[in-house]
Enzyme design. Structure first.
Site, PDB file in Angstrom:
ATOM      1  N   ASP A 223       7.999  28.557  -5.828  1.00  0.00           N
ATOM      2  CA  ASP A 223       8.169  28.874  -4.406  1.00  0.00           C
ATOM      3  C   ASP A 223       8.783  30.263  -4.317  1.00  0.00           C
ATOM      4  O   ASP A 223       9.957  30.451  -4.648  1.00  0.00           O
ATOM      5  CB  ASP A 223       9.076  27.822  -3.744  1.00  0.00           C
ATOM      6  CG  ASP A 223       9.149  27.972  -2.226  1.00  0.00           C
ATOM      7  OD1 ASP A 223       8.808  29.066  -1.711  1.00  0.00           O
ATOM      8  OD2 ASP A 223       9.542  27.013  -1.554  1.00  0.00           O
TER       9      ASP A 223
ATOM     10  N   ARG B  52       9.323  32.138  -1.644  1.00  0.00           N
ATOM     11  CA  ARG B  52       9.738  32.535  -0.295  1.00  0.00           C
ATOM     12  C   ARG B  52      11.183  33.009  -0.245  1.00  0.00           C
ATOM     13  O   ARG B  52      12.019  32.596  -1.043  1.00  0.00           O
ATOM     14  CB  ARG B  52       9.576  31.349   0.668  1.00  0.00           C
ATOM     15  CG  ARG B  52       8.145  31.097   1.041  1.00  0.00           C
ATOM     16  CD  ARG B  52       7.993  29.877   1.902  1.00  0.00           C
ATOM     17  NE  ARG B  52       8.236  28.647   1.174  1.00  0.00           N
ATOM     18  CZ  ARG B  52       8.102  27.437   1.692  1.00  0.00           C
ATOM     19  NH1 ARG B  52       7.742  27.296   2.939  1.00  0.00           N
ATOM     20  NH2 ARG B  52       8.332  26.361   0.955  1.00  0.00           N
TER      21      ARG B  52
HETATM   22  N1  GTP Z   1       1.099  28.575  -3.533  1.00  0.00           N
HETATM   23  C1  GTP Z   1       0.710  27.553  -2.782  1.00  0.00           C
HETATM   24  N2  GTP Z   1       1.112  27.532  -1.497  1.00  0.00           N
HETATM   25  C2  GTP Z   1       0.718  26.473  -0.763  1.00  0.00           C
HETATM   26  C3  GTP Z   1      -0.087  25.443  -1.253  1.00  0.00           C
HETATM   27  N3  GTP Z   1      -0.308  24.557  -0.269  1.00  0.00           N
HETATM   28  C4  GTP Z   1       0.358  25.040   0.828  1.00  0.00           C
HETATM   29  N4  GTP Z   1       0.970  26.197   0.531  1.00  0.00           N
HETATM   30  C5  GTP Z   1       1.841  27.033   1.363  1.00  0.00           C
HETATM   31  O1  GTP Z   1       3.068  26.370   1.463  1.00  0.00           O
HETATM   32  C6  GTP Z   1       3.730  26.774   2.639  1.00  0.00           C
HETATM   33  C7  GTP Z   1       4.235  25.525   3.341  1.00  0.00           C
HETATM   34  O2  GTP Z   1       5.130  24.909   2.482  1.00  0.00           O
HETATM   35  P1  GTP Z   1       5.339  23.371   2.368  1.00  0.00           P
HETATM   36  O3  GTP Z   1       5.850  23.102   0.967  1.00  0.00           O
HETATM   37  O4  GTP Z   1       4.094  22.635   2.828  1.00  0.00           O
HETATM   38  O5  GTP Z   1       6.415  23.000   3.405  1.00  0.00           O
HETATM   39  P2  GTP Z   1       7.820  23.633   3.565  1.00  0.00           P
HETATM   40  O6  GTP Z   1       7.673  24.744   4.570  1.00  0.00           O
HETATM   41  O7  GTP Z   1       8.406  24.013   2.243  1.00  0.00           O
HETATM   42  O8  GTP Z   1       8.676  22.416   4.069  1.00  0.00           O
HETATM   43  P3  GTP Z   1       8.662  21.684   5.464  1.00  0.00           P
HETATM   44  O9  GTP Z   1       9.632  22.454   6.330  1.00  0.00           O
HETATM   45  O10 GTP Z   1       9.141  20.319   5.174  1.00  0.00           O
HETATM   46  O11 GTP Z   1       7.257  21.726   5.995  1.00  0.00           O
HETATM   47  C8  GTP Z   1       2.722  27.595   3.429  1.00  0.00           C
HETATM   48  O12 GTP Z   1       3.034  28.978   3.249  1.00  0.00           O
HETATM   49  C9  GTP Z   1       1.394  27.257   2.770  1.00  0.00           C
HETATM   50  O13 GTP Z   1       0.476  28.328   2.843  1.00  0.00           O
HETATM   51  C10 GTP Z   1      -0.489  25.506  -2.617  1.00  0.00           C
HETATM   52  O14 GTP Z   1      -1.155  24.629  -3.151  1.00  0.00           O
HETATM   53  N5  GTP Z   1      -0.081  26.588  -3.334  1.00  0.00           N
END
Ligand code: GTP
Ligand code: ZN
Length: 196
Positions: free
Chosen positions: A128, A130
């Site tokens: 992650d 971010r």
């Molecule tokens: N690298 C990667 N990013 C993904 C994938 N699937 C979704 N994403 C990204 O993950 C992000 C969303 O993260 P999530 O883990 O679904 O949720 P979160 O924001 O961490 O947590 P919540 O607040 O509970 O929704 C978005 O930027 C999506 O584009 C994947 O398979 N690989």
């Protein structure tokens, strides 16, 4: 904090949506645009119903069932409209910060059997990538010091609190589960330690 690290407010306008009228605010941080949709009047000191959402073009805009992003965004906007006050911070951190092309490469690896965590690592990224550093200035601009946060992600809660914003309540956001994202959602719980 250096001036170049700060998040600048650029402009705002009305945004009528399927969930009622919001105001869309544009911010800039390190050359990247981020958006905030607000509804209602924010009274200083009141906890604001908040969703901090990371960009997912495939889920938010293209109806993908690989993840739960689109339904989560719609649910958050619906809840805010129901409460009459709240905000969606829409961070342009596509693919957990790795960008759209890399996310699709990660999807290809997942098509071959890797999970979403290992696919990122195999591509040379953090699981992650971010950062939530841009949020402090955004919250300050909007006069928000306390939030009721719609999320399952414990990292997001910690990061927001480290920006000096109090998360007074954590509201689970469990929508958009389907047969295509079953393994993806299980990995979020097992490996990213997402909450119920
Ligand atoms: N690298 C990667 N990013 C993904 C994938 N699937 C979704 N994403 C990204 O993950 C992000 C969303 O993260 P999530 O883990 O679904 O949720 P979160 O924001 O961490 O947590 P919540 O607040 O509970 O929704 C978005 O930027 C999506 O584009 C994947 O398979 N690989
Ligand atoms: Zn998604």
């Amino acid at each position: 904090m250096k001036a170049s690290d700060s998040t600048r407010f650029i402009t705002q306008a009305k945004l009528p949506t399927a969930f009622g009228e919001f105001v869309i605010h544009v911010f800039e941080h390190h050359g990247q645009e981020h958006l905030v949709l607000t509804q209602g009047d924010f009274i200083g000191g009141e906890p604001i119903l908040t969703r901090v959402h990371s960009e997912c073009l495939t889920g938010d805009g293209l109806f993908s069932l690989r993840c739960d992003c689109g339904p989560q965004l719609a649910y958050a906007m619906e809840q805010i409209a129901h409460e009459g006050v709240g905000m969606v911070v829409y961070l342009r951190q596509e693919g957990r910060g790795i960008g759209l092309t890399e996310k699709i490469k990660a999807y290809q690896l997942q098509d071959q059997g890797l999970d979403t965590f290992d696919a990122n690592v195999q591509l040379g990224h953090l699981p992650d990538g971010r950062s939530y550093d841009m949020l402090a200035d955004v919250f300050k601009h909007l006069n928000v010091s306390k939030v009721k946060l719609m999320t399952n992600n414990p990292d997001k809660i910690r990061s927001i609190e480290s920006q000096g914003v109090q998360v007074v309540d954590r509201l689970p956001i469990k929508v958009g589960h389907n047969t295509h994202n079953k393994a993806y959602l299980k990995t979020k719980k097992d490996r990213f330690l997402h909450l119920d």
